[in-house]
Design an enzyme around this catalytic site. Structure first.
Site, short mmCIF file in Angstrom:
data_model
loop_
_atom_site.label_atom_id
_atom_site.label_comp_id
_atom_site.label_asym_id
_atom_site.label_seq_id
_atom_site.Cartn_x
_atom_site.Cartn_y
_atom_site.Cartn_z
N GLU A 141 114.64 25.41 87.70
CA GLU A 141 114.35 24.03 87.29
C GLU A 141 115.51 23.09 87.58
O GLU A 141 116.59 23.25 87.00
CB GLU A 141 114.05 23.99 85.79
CG GLU A 141 113.80 22.60 85.26
CD GLU A 141 113.82 22.53 83.75
OE1 GLU A 141 114.76 23.04 83.13
OE2 GLU A 141 112.87 21.95 83.19
N GLU A 238 107.95 19.88 76.30
CA GLU A 238 109.37 20.03 75.97
C GLU A 238 109.96 18.67 75.57
O GLU A 238 110.76 18.06 76.31
CB GLU A 238 110.13 20.59 77.18
CG GLU A 238 111.52 21.09 76.83
CD GLU A 238 112.24 21.68 78.01
OE1 GLU A 238 112.11 21.16 79.13
OE2 GLU A 238 112.96 22.68 77.82
O1 LIG Z 1 116.50 21.38 79.92
C1 LIG Z 1 115.33 21.63 80.22
O2 LIG Z 1 114.47 20.77 80.55
C2 LIG Z 1 114.87 23.04 80.25
O3 LIG Z 1 113.68 23.24 80.43
C3 LIG Z 1 115.85 24.18 80.11
O4 LIG Z 1 115.13 25.38 80.09
C4 LIG Z 1 116.70 24.16 78.88
O5 LIG Z 1 117.71 23.28 78.96
MG LIG Z 2 112.66 21.53 81.13
#
Ligand SMILES: O=C(O)C(=O)[C@H](O)CO
Ligand SMILES: [Mg+2]
Length: 256
Positions: A141, A238
């Protein structure tokens, strides 16, 4: 319609971690993700998933010492042995939870540092080999450097090029819409261009990282684009709820 996964690291924090599984189920989620399960025995997590009928969508490999500032190990040449051990730990939890993908964090390093880049490539080959033997995908990511200064993987095109170069069948992109907007913008075109390599999606409003639909992006339009692209994976929620988690879920119900 995307399948939403409650991020139990950021949501339902009104509850102790192991109680968040029931809270997420009660709020209407069928899947969960979180950053790190390692403070709990794998059996305890597995029991919550089973009791609530939840699917484990994603979690991260151990990041090193998070409290001391580590943000992953994969691009850190002097932490290679620790990274190898982190793979074994993550795969033990993957076995217990039935998760289908794990996220490998790169750590804080410069992409211009050849030794970091070499370490990162070696780490990805190693983890993809071990995870693949267990039927798992590995996702990487790009993370924006306003939230995570010095993070090695801070560019979507670099990540996509590396995935193409390594040609590892189970290495995919974790497309976090929040980071995409901050790093590059051009979210819809990014989704269209990278759809073939996307292994997981996450969403949060920009710039405050609260509930989708409360920031500068038309998050509903972006979620419809995922449908149009035929994305059948999870969308990890998230985000940091602006208030009580349960009070801020109307945006998701519009997609139910
Ligand atoms: O920071 C993010 O967006 C994440 O998804 C990581 O897994 C955690 O920092
Ligand atoms: Mg993330």
């Amino acid at each position: 319609m995307p399948r939403f996964a409650a991020n139990l690291t950021m949501m339902f924090t009104e509850h102790e971690f192991l109680d968040r599984f029931a809270a997420a189920k009660k709020a209407g989620f069928d899947a969960v993700e979180y950053l790190f399960p390692y403070d709990q025995p794998p059996e305890a997590i597995a029991e919550r998933l089973r009791a609530q009928g939840l699917t484990q969508a994603l979690f991260n490999l151990p990041p090193g010492n998070w409290e001391a500032g580590d943000r992953g190990l994969a691009a850190l040449p002097d932490r290679a042995e620790e990274f190898r051990a982190s793979i074994d730990t993550a795969l033990r939890y993957a076995e217990a939870t039935g998760v289908g993908r794990v996220h490998v964090m790169s750590g804080l390093a410069s992409r211009q540092d050849v030794t970091a880049l070499t370490a990162y490539r070696d780490s990805l080959r190693r983890v993809c080999d071990a995870a693949g033997a267990q039927g798992l995908d590995v996702v990487i990511e790009p993370i924006n450097t306003r939230d995570m200064p010095g993070y090695f993987l801070d560019d979507f095109s670099f990540a996509a090029d590396l995935i193409a170069e390594l040609g590892l069948p189970n290495l995919k992109l974790q497309f976090d819409i929040y980071h995409r907007q901050i790093l590059h913008g051009d979210v819809l075109m990014g989704l269209r261009e990278m759809a073939p390599i996307i292994g997981h999606v996450q969403i949060a409003a920009v710039p405050d990282r609260h509930e989708p639909g409360t920031g500068e992006l038309d998050d509903a339009r972006i979620l419809r684009e995922l449908d149009a692209l035929g994305y059948e994976g999870f969308v990890g929620c998230e985000y940091r709820p602006a208030g009580r988690t349960e009070d801020g879920l109307d945006w998701m119900r519009a997609f139910a």
